[in-house]
Scaffold this motif. Structure first.
Motif, PDB file in Angstrom:
ATOM      1  N   ARG A 261      13.191 -55.897 -17.032  1.00 42.76           N
ATOM      2  CA  ARG A 261      12.411 -55.021 -16.146  1.00 42.76           C
ATOM      3  C   ARG A 261      12.939 -55.112 -14.711  1.00 42.76           C
ATOM      4  NH1 ARG A 261       7.866 -53.275 -18.875  1.00 42.76           N
ATOM      5  NH2 ARG A 261       7.140 -54.622 -20.585  1.00 42.76           N
ATOM      6  N   ALA A 264      16.172 -53.169 -14.520  1.00 44.66           N
ATOM      7  CA  ALA A 264      15.912 -51.730 -14.526  1.00 44.66           C
ATOM      8  C   ALA A 264      15.417 -51.252 -13.164  1.00 44.66           C
ATOM      9  CB  ALA A 264      14.884 -51.392 -15.611  1.00 44.66           C
ATOM     10  N   SER A 275      21.592 -49.947 -19.566  1.00 45.84           N
ATOM     11  CA  SER A 275      21.187 -50.152 -20.954  1.00 45.84           C
ATOM     12  C   SER A 275      20.676 -51.579 -21.059  1.00 45.84           C
ATOM     13  CB  SER A 275      22.345 -49.903 -21.922  1.00 45.84           C
ATOM     14  OG  SER A 275      23.464 -50.715 -21.599  1.00 45.84           O
ATOM     15  N   LEU A 486      16.156 -50.305 -23.567  1.00 45.47           N
ATOM     16  CA  LEU A 486      16.591 -48.925 -23.340  1.00 45.47           C
ATOM     17  C   LEU A 486      18.049 -48.792 -23.758  1.00 45.47           C
ATOM     18  CD1 LEU A 486      15.332 -48.490 -19.656  1.00 45.47           C
ATOM     19  CD2 LEU A 486      14.178 -47.632 -21.700  1.00 45.47           C
ATOM     20  N   GLY A 487      18.401 -47.628 -24.288  1.00 46.11           N
ATOM     21  CA  GLY A 487      19.794 -47.372 -24.616  1.00 46.11           C
ATOM     22  C   GLY A 487      20.210 -48.014 -25.926  1.00 46.11           C
ATOM     23  N   ARG A 488      21.445 -47.784 -26.296  1.00 46.82           N
ATOM     24  CA  ARG A 488      21.972 -48.267 -27.567  1.00 46.82           C
ATOM     25  C   ARG A 488      23.392 -48.798 -27.389  1.00 46.82           C
ATOM     26  NH1 ARG A 488      17.367 -47.783 -28.339  1.00 46.82           N
ATOM     27  NH2 ARG A 488      16.259 -46.773 -30.067  1.00 46.82           N
ATOM     28  N   LYS A 497      27.549 -43.861 -23.172  1.00 50.04           N
ATOM     29  CA  LYS A 497      26.689 -44.332 -22.081  1.00 50.04           C
ATOM     30  C   LYS A 497      27.515 -44.824 -20.897  1.00 50.04           C
ATOM     31  CE  LYS A 497      26.159 -49.112 -23.777  1.00 50.04           C
ATOM     32  NZ  LYS A 497      25.193 -50.090 -24.362  1.00 50.04           N
TER      33      LYS A 497
END
Length: 540
Positions: A261, A264, A275, A486-488, A497
């Protein structure tokens, strides 16, 4: 350092799992020499000094450069200069480096297996999972990157008159913060698609596992990567981590949800992407028709690989009540038979926890659960006779809220067993968590397994496997829902990405405006007729 890392243990009278792997003779000093450390740290930006330690004994492994905020800024500056030339290198040449790296990793795997074990304390077979994952990622992006990144044509607003091309441009310099639990796979494994997409990387590995990441860097440079394209900075997370986020054009982070967090928020403040692969409280569902022996063996793999210090490991076991007792008996028997060991050799089924904080969390979760009424089916004890951070693989029954082990991520060799009556109940229980990283379903009916899987709110679901099938299938995306991130990584999402999409639209013959003598009204009528025609011809 100690004279030897290898010990022979015998099982106590109560039959708890403590038998170690066969003793060996090599020591940490045999592996981590001064020459090795000097070689691997060459080029690391750091004006201070720090050290890392082996969980097997707690002793110092190596003295390492420690980076200051100024060092981080310098690393990004150097990476930016190198990135411009690297991005101009044809993608097929960049991809060929990954394929050469693949071969070097497999040829020299014994070297990195030793480092992974010494820095993480994990069993050698679990260390080899990292070698497998890195080799698979290198092969995949070495083969597929040119296709993922090639210019793509699209239908323009006016077919034939508007020629549209989608280009993929590298982000620039990726800031990567890698964790301690999988220091090979989650460092270079995540960096490979960034490199082949034309980016430079400034990586902050965890200090305690930095040698493994630096070994990967050395091999990739030998395979052809320009050294300045991969910068490494080392230091305390609260000091160095925010500096990486502060300078990056994109941030890749793997770690705890709490820190994720913060990452981010830092990326959002600068309007750069990120990500995040974060925590999990992963569930395994054993349906009434499951093969009990296979499910029990799969649960051992899913719960205790790397001593449970795996974001996608299983911490909750939901078993149909009709087979729960038989499953518990077989699962506990397999768990009790596990061999704990600290040898730099194959043979141990589980190694050590990585640090005091992990040992404290595991101990707290188990002791609190037992004090509040949970039943200990096996394990539940630290094993300082094997190493300072060893803890027995542990199975709990009767766990319920508000026990911490019921809802908090343990990240250790502890699993709780629950019973259910209907599949709908099991699905609801599995989904009753803010996390959504991985899950597992066991059944003899593949169609039923896939149906249940589709109802689970996790980024990956494995049917008749615990985690390896989903994670290892690198053409498909892997990542988390909810508090799991989040994201892959993997597949097209895992490389795109690290790029910016650019649309180039070339308008030909006539402009998108009144022309050829049309006034505004006639142009509007012309465009309205054209739009109706495009729908009639089923244009997309």
């Amino acid at each position: 350092m100690t004279d030897s890392l290898d010990t022979a243990q015998t099982a106590p009278a109560d039959g708890n799992p403590v038998a170690s792997a066969a003793a060996g003779t090599r020591t940490a000093a045999d592996v981590v020499t001064k020459d090795l450390v000097a070689r691997l740290t060459r080029g690391v930006v750091g004006s201070g000094r720090t050290a890392n330690h082996t969980p097997f004994t707690g002793d110092v492994l190596a003295e390492l450069p420690e980076s200051t905020p100024e060092d981080v800024a310098d690393a990004f500056e150097r990476a930016r200069v190198a990135q411009r030339q690297w991005a101009a290198t044809p993608v097929r040449k960049r991809a060929a480096i990954l394929l050469r790296f693949h071969d070097l990793v497999l040829q020299r795997q014994a070297e990195v297996l030793d480092l992974i074990q010494l820095e993480t304390g994990k069993a050698r077979l679990h260390a080899h999972e990292e070698v497998q994952a890195v080799a698979v990622a290198a092969r995949h992006y070495g083969r597929k990157a040119p296709a993922y990144l090639k210019p793509k044509g699209h239908t323009g607003v006016v077919p034939t008159l508007t020629k549209v091309t989608e280009l993929r441009k590298p982000k620039g310099v990726v800031g990567q913060i890698a964790p301690w639990n999988y220091p090979f796979e989650l460092s270079v494994g995540d960096a490979l698609p960034a490199f082949v997409a034309g980016n430079a990387v400034v990586m902050k590995p965890d200090t305690e596992t930095a040698l493994t990441a630096l070994w990967a860097r050395e091999q990739l440079i030998e395979a052809g990567l320009p050294p300045e394209v991969w910068q490494v900075v080392i230091g305390d997370g609260p000091v160095v981590g925010p500096e990486v986020v502060k300078h990056a054009d994109y941030v890749s982070f793997t770690g705890s949800t709490r820190t994720g967090r913060e990452v981010a928020q830092g990326a959002a403040a600068r309007l750069v992407g990120c990500s995040l692969e974060l925590g999990g409280k992963n569930a395994m569902l054993v349906l009434h028709d499951a093969d009990i022996d296979k499910a029990a063996a799969g649960a051992v793999r899913g719960c205790f690989s790397s001593a449970g210090q795996l974001c996608i490991s299983i911490e909750r076991l939901y078993v149909h009540e009709s087979i729960a007792d038989e499953f518990a008996e077989r699962f506990v028997a397999r768990t009790k038979a596990m061999r704990l060991g600290n040898a730099l050799a194959y043979g141990a089924d589980m190694g050590s926890l990585v640090g005091e904080r992990q040992l404290e969390t595991v101990t707290r979760h188990v002791e609190e659960a037992v004090a509040k009424g949970a039943k200990l089916l096996t394990g539940g004890r630290p094993r300082p006779d094997i190493g300072p951070l060893f803890y027995e693989p542990t199975v709990l029954d009767g766990v319920q809220a508000p026990m911490a082990v019921c809802h908090e991520e343990t990240f250790g060799p502890v699993v709780s067993l629950y019973r259910f009556r209907a599949e709908e109940e099991a699905i609801a229980l599995a989904n009753a968590t803010p996390y959504g990283l991985n899950s597992s379903v066991w059944t003899k009916d593949g169609r039923r397994g896939r149906k249940v899987a589709a109802e689970l709110n996790t980024g990956t679901v494995n049917v008749n496997e615990s985690y390896a099938a989903g994670y290892g299938s690198v053409q498909s995306p892997m990542g988390g829902m909810g508090d799991s991130g989040l994201g892959r990584r993997h597949g097209s999402e895992g490389i795109l990405k690290y790029t910016e999409a650019q649309t180039v639209a070339h308008q030909r013959v006539m402009p998108l405006a009144p022309s050829f003598g049309m006034d505004d009204e006639k142009y509007a009528a012309f465009m309205s007729r054209s739009l109706k025609a495009m729908k009639a011809f089923r244009l997309r």
